[in-house]
Design a protein around this motif. Structure first.
Motif, PDB file in Angstrom:
ATOM      1  N   ARG A 300     -20.409  19.969 -63.093  1.00  0.00           N
ATOM      2  CA  ARG A 300     -21.560  20.240 -63.674  1.00  0.00           C
ATOM      3  C   ARG A 300     -22.965  20.297 -62.394  1.00  0.00           C
ATOM      4  O   ARG A 300     -23.576  20.831 -61.837  1.00  0.00           O
ATOM      5  CB  ARG A 300     -22.055  20.301 -64.938  1.00  0.00           C
ATOM      6  N   GLU A 301     -22.223  18.356 -61.613  1.00  0.00           N
ATOM      7  CA  GLU A 301     -23.679  18.106 -61.472  1.00  0.00           C
ATOM      8  C   GLU A 301     -23.167  18.159 -59.486  1.00  0.00           C
ATOM      9  O   GLU A 301     -23.740  18.644 -58.439  1.00  0.00           O
ATOM     10  CB  GLU A 301     -23.605  16.909 -61.496  1.00  0.00           C
ATOM     11  N   GLU A 324     -23.791  29.071 -69.798  1.00  0.00           N
ATOM     12  CA  GLU A 324     -24.823  29.031 -69.501  1.00  0.00           C
ATOM     13  C   GLU A 324     -25.295  29.333 -70.814  1.00  0.00           C
ATOM     14  O   GLU A 324     -24.711  29.887 -71.503  1.00  0.00           O
ATOM     15  CB  GLU A 324     -24.878  30.886 -68.931  1.00  0.00           C
ATOM     16  N   GLY A 325     -26.455  28.991 -71.418  1.00  0.00           N
ATOM     17  CA  GLY A 325     -26.883  28.750 -72.885  1.00  0.00           C
ATOM     18  C   GLY A 325     -27.979  28.070 -73.346  1.00  0.00           C
ATOM     19  O   GLY A 325     -29.180  27.754 -71.981  1.00  0.00           O
ATOM     20  N   SER A 333     -26.224  24.374 -71.758  1.00  0.00           N
ATOM     21  CA  SER A 333     -27.472  24.776 -71.986  1.00  0.00           C
ATOM     22  C   SER A 333     -28.207  25.094 -69.861  1.00  0.00           C
ATOM     23  O   SER A 333     -29.154  25.075 -70.098  1.00  0.00           O
ATOM     24  CB  SER A 333     -28.939  24.453 -72.234  1.00  0.00           C
ATOM     25  N   ILE A 334     -27.430  25.215 -69.108  1.00  0.00           N
ATOM     26  CA  ILE A 334     -27.503  25.645 -67.757  1.00  0.00           C
ATOM     27  C   ILE A 334     -28.188  27.080 -67.740  1.00  0.00           C
ATOM     28  O   ILE A 334     -27.803  28.326 -68.719  1.00  0.00           O
ATOM     29  CB  ILE A 334     -26.468  25.577 -66.861  1.00  0.00           C
ATOM     30  N   SER A 335     -28.428  27.297 -67.411  1.00  0.00           N
ATOM     31  CA  SER A 335     -29.752  28.589 -66.885  1.00  0.00           C
ATOM     32  C   SER A 335     -28.311  29.513 -65.738  1.00  0.00           C
ATOM     33  O   SER A 335     -27.720  29.707 -65.688  1.00  0.00           O
ATOM     34  CB  SER A 335     -30.562  28.633 -65.921  1.00  0.00           C
ATOM     35  N   GLY A 336     -28.774  31.205 -66.643  1.00  0.00           N
ATOM     36  CA  GLY A 336     -27.869  31.748 -65.826  1.00  0.00           C
ATOM     37  C   GLY A 336     -28.704  31.939 -64.306  1.00  0.00           C
ATOM     38  O   GLY A 336     -27.324  31.864 -63.706  1.00  0.00           O
ATOM     39  N   HIS A 337     -29.376  31.482 -63.313  1.00  0.00           N
ATOM     40  CA  HIS A 337     -29.455  30.987 -62.536  1.00  0.00           C
ATOM     41  C   HIS A 337     -29.023  30.311 -61.482  1.00  0.00           C
ATOM     42  O   HIS A 337     -27.723  30.263 -61.071  1.00  0.00           O
ATOM     43  CB  HIS A 337     -31.515  30.591 -62.184  1.00  0.00           C
ATOM     44  N   TYR A 338     -28.291  29.020 -62.739  1.00  0.00           N
ATOM     45  CA  TYR A 338     -27.580  27.602 -61.985  1.00  0.00           C
ATOM     46  C   TYR A 338     -26.042  28.964 -62.041  1.00  0.00           C
ATOM     47  O   TYR A 338     -25.382  28.074 -61.080  1.00  0.00           O
ATOM     48  CB  TYR A 338     -27.766  26.371 -62.740  1.00  0.00           C
ATOM     49  N   ARG A 422     -28.554  28.628 -51.249  1.00  0.00           N
ATOM     50  CA  ARG A 422     -28.938  27.700 -52.439  1.00  0.00           C
ATOM     51  C   ARG A 422     -30.108  27.608 -52.017  1.00  0.00           C
ATOM     52  O   ARG A 422     -31.533  28.000 -51.626  1.00  0.00           O
ATOM     53  CB  ARG A 422     -28.287  26.481 -51.861  1.00  0.00           C
ATOM     54  N   PHE A 423     -30.921  26.177 -52.206  1.00  0.00           N
ATOM     55  CA  PHE A 423     -32.287  26.194 -52.619  1.00  0.00           C
ATOM     56  C   PHE A 423     -33.406  26.618 -50.818  1.00  0.00           C
ATOM     57  O   PHE A 423     -34.644  25.566 -51.042  1.00  0.00           O
ATOM     58  CB  PHE A 423     -33.172  25.172 -53.041  1.00  0.00           C
ATOM     59  N   TYR A 471     -32.112  30.749 -51.813  1.00  0.00           N
ATOM     60  CA  TYR A 471     -30.791  31.867 -52.703  1.00  0.00           C
ATOM     61  C   TYR A 471     -29.997  33.205 -51.918  1.00  0.00           C
ATOM     62  O   TYR A 471     -30.184  34.011 -52.766  1.00  0.00           O
ATOM     63  CB  TYR A 471     -31.446  31.834 -53.798  1.00  0.00           C
TER      64      TYR A 471
END
Lengths: 480, 480
Positions: A300-301, A324-325, A333-338, A422-423, A471
């Motif tokens: 994940r990271e 995503e949730g 609980s990751i965001s849709g964006h992530y 990415r960022f 992004y």
């Protein structure tokens, strides 16, 4: 003579036989058949399907006439011969998925398979209406693979009995591992077939530790017999992949040597050599072992797809990059964006990524385990990316192993490049493109799902003005 | 007798002396003075300030009468005695910054110093109007520390001659390392004093490799003499921190042992023991060495502040977490949103973070090196965070060393907690709060800069409903 039964290529021929129903046919009767097209032979194990019915299945992979002959410990099932005709595959039937081009996949008919999977671990164990809804959702969703467990799941948000148990006695809390329930497995097969008809690979998870009934610790003999049985039933489905476990490193009573053994059983039992891997929580199984066809990662990271692809001479799939949730769990609980970001990093790293979703629901129907509906913002973005990847002229290989600086980039041959920032938000960039050609560049917005030509043509070393948003992605296609 | 000169505590007393101007006073004349308040003595090196003028400076740290006596190789400067009176510090003068509470900082007067720095490497080398503008910008900006080089900089976007060189002959390309230019250093001091008057620490970078004039390779003897000289001049400024280098691991001709030596020189020469560290590109200097007061880190991708804080018994400052901007460099194109994220991860990991900015500019005036104006979106968010941190009842210590799962969290004693969720978006969470009290919780939006009470009170283990957005933070304050 009756006309031969016809079966299309990579579909299932089933030889139905009647035999004894007394005693325990599951443990007492051996049954196999050899199927041959004249050039090659396939030996497949048969299985007891209840009520005195036995079956042996074959997935023929060459058109023409096939013959068969059975071999059984039971005289009534032994030495039975016959034939069938394998016809050409119909539209949409591309055959099973294999490894191709080292880090990628293709169907047996040679068409490329870019894996964009999702996860509904326990969907076949839910109420029929939920299962129906899951299939309807999948029909509209951007996913072409589904991770799903054979066994029911006992875990947070999963504290309900399954609609049916794989072994007799399961519902009363005392499963008899010597007596599989044919109806349970018929239903599992039906759902695998439904996925097949939607063009979705069934990534069948054979073991998992999230259990309260005993399926995660049946004993060596019962484990092997279960594998033989489930493979005899499911291997002829062309859309099957084998995942030896969800989180193999979380079992109390199984270690890496147990999974080595399971891999060997699967390899021996599956005549069609379907894809095989195993999924971890934190300790990676040694994916270099020869029976592993691809790397099935949970990460994940860290964002090191290109390095993983470089390390393994196999496809790499980050099956679980977070869900995503909004549940009270880090994994869910990751965001849709992530999630979108994870997919882009995976694809531009030369690998593949899997989706999952865990939004809280009034009836605790969470896509990740139960199926039902999708609620998140990432599936649309995943569809956008999948379309982009499938339009590429070939599979994507990473350009650089440097996973800590922009852009993440991959290319298909020397004509197509896809970059992701990415960022990072530069408003100027010199892309790593060949000097010997001219490329049309487009700015891709992975979130807004837009593609805008930059105008003109560019080659390696040219400084290109970019919008300077975070992004961003850039697609470069050779024009000369 | 004339009335004694008065100097406020932590301000500068300067003894001006006249001596020989022939030969090379820089290399030939030694000058020191011992300053004493009766209880303690401070020995400070003097320096030649041009035109036959010599000076020795003292930063007295106790109110009352101080006496001094010089010692010099030059009879005209030797044995000179006198006294001055140190008065109480005026408002805003909190004295130099020291390490406090292991991982934190405070001023000598005991007030907490939460470090929120920025970077303008070469600002003192720019046109006067740009320097003036830099100070105006800093007066309104949220930063209380500025990383700045003594030497001019030669690097991308920095291909201009400085307005003045530190050594004679520099402008003609042949600096004489035996002849510092007093006016250059007077100007540097003036700018350090301007920062002081704005409440900004000057993190003075003594060496850096981005050089074309030879300052990065002056030779051992010249290096030491330069350090003695710059310390004699600058150490009495209470707002000085010493950074031995920018990117020490990028010098062609200096290795770790050279920096060990420089540290020892700085430690020996600076009577006030100002903070000392050294900054790296990729290879970390061994921050455990006893002369290092705090860790000065460059890290853009990894998010392990709590682990660093746990590893080092010193404050940790991620001085360079990327620069907000849009240039064609990975270091200089992170988004304002990512910069905000870096600051939150640092603060909730129990450390500190530094800002920088590199937006393209028609005259190539980029904040990170030249100063001028700020253009980015992160400074407002940094101000918001700084206000929050300064309102906390004490310095923040990390709650957990797990830097790979949400929330990142820190607390000040048992009464104040700050949590940050990064790309996680749970709509429900049980916070790691003490069971023995009741806390008021507020949802903080680090980007929108809003704080909204959740209502009611909560203690450890309570499930709390959250908005389910990404990049949320939560502040918890004990009410009983």
């Amino acid at each position: 003579m009756s006309a031969s039964q016809e079966v299309e290529r990579w579909d299932i021929f089933q030889l139905d036989l009647t035999g004894p129903s007394d005693g325990n046919p599951y443990t007492d009767v051996t049954l196999k058949a050899e199927f041959s097209d004249g050039d090659q032979a396939v030996t497949a194990r048969g299985f007891y399907d209840g009520d005195g019915q036995y079956a042996v299945r074959c997935m023929p992979d060459t058109p023409g006439e096939w013959t068969y002959r059975t071999e059984s410990s039971e005289p009534a099932l032994d030495g039975i011969e016959g034939s069938f005709v394998c016809t050409e595959a119909s539209d949409g039937n591309r055959g099973p998925v294999r490894v191709a081009d080292t880090h990628h996949f293709e169907h047996a008919d040679g068409t490329r398979h870019s894996s964009f999977g999702t996860t509904c671990y326990a969907w076949t164990h839910q109420d029929p209406a939920v299962q129906e809804r899951t299939l309807e959702t999948l029909a509209e969703a951007p996913f072409n693979k589904l991770r799903m467990c054979v066994f029911p799941k006992w875990f947070t948000y999963n504290r309900r009995e399954p609609v049916r148990h794989p072994f007799e006695g399961g519902a009363s809390g005392d499963p008899d591992f010597d007596r599989p329930d044919p109806e349970f497995f018929q239903h599992l097969e039906d759902q695998v077939a439904q996925l097949r008809d939607l063009g979705i690979q069934a990534d069948v998870i054979l073991f998992h530790p999230y259990d309260k009934w005993g399926y995660s610790d049946m004993g060596d003999e019962a484990d092997d017999r279960y594998l033989e049985y489930v493979i005899a039933r499911l291997a002829p489905y062309r859309n099957v992949w084998w995942s030896l476990a969800n989180e193999w490193d979380r079992f109390d009573d199984k270690d890496e040597s147990d999974f080595d053994h399971y891999f060997q059983v699967v390899q021996e039992e599956d005549p069609y050599d379907h894809l095989r891997s195993v999924h971890h929580l934190s300790e990676w199984y040694d994916f270099e072992k020869p029976w592993v066809t691809h790397c099935s990662i949970q990460e994940r990271e860290h964002q090191d797809m290109a390095q993983w692809v470089d390390e393994y001479e196999k496809p790499v799939v980050n099956e679980e990059c977070g869900y995503e949730g909004d549940i009270e769990k880090s994994f869910g609980s990751i965001s849709g964006h992530y999630m979108m970001n994870q997919f882009w990093l995976g694809v531009t790293g030369g690998g593949y990524v899997g989706h999952g979703e865990t939004y809280r629901h009034p009836e605790d129907i969470l896509w990740w385990s139960h199926g039902g509906d999708l609620h998140g913002s990432s599936p649309d973005r995943i569809k956008f990316l999948r379309d982009l990847v499938e339009e590429a002229p070939g599979p994507l290989e990473p350009i650089s192993m440097k996973t800590d600086r922009p852009p993440w980039g991959a290319h298909a041959n020397e004509d197509y490049y896809l970059f992701y920032f990415r960022f990072y938000q530069p408003s100027l960039w010199s892309f790593d493109l060949p000097d010997d050609g001219e490329f049309e560049l487009e700015v891709v917005d992975p979130w807004e799902m837009t593609i805008r030509p930059l105008g003109g043509t560019h080659s390696g070393g040219d400084e290109v003005e970019l919008p300077g948003d975070d992004y961003m992605a850039v697609r470069a296609r050779r024009v000369e």
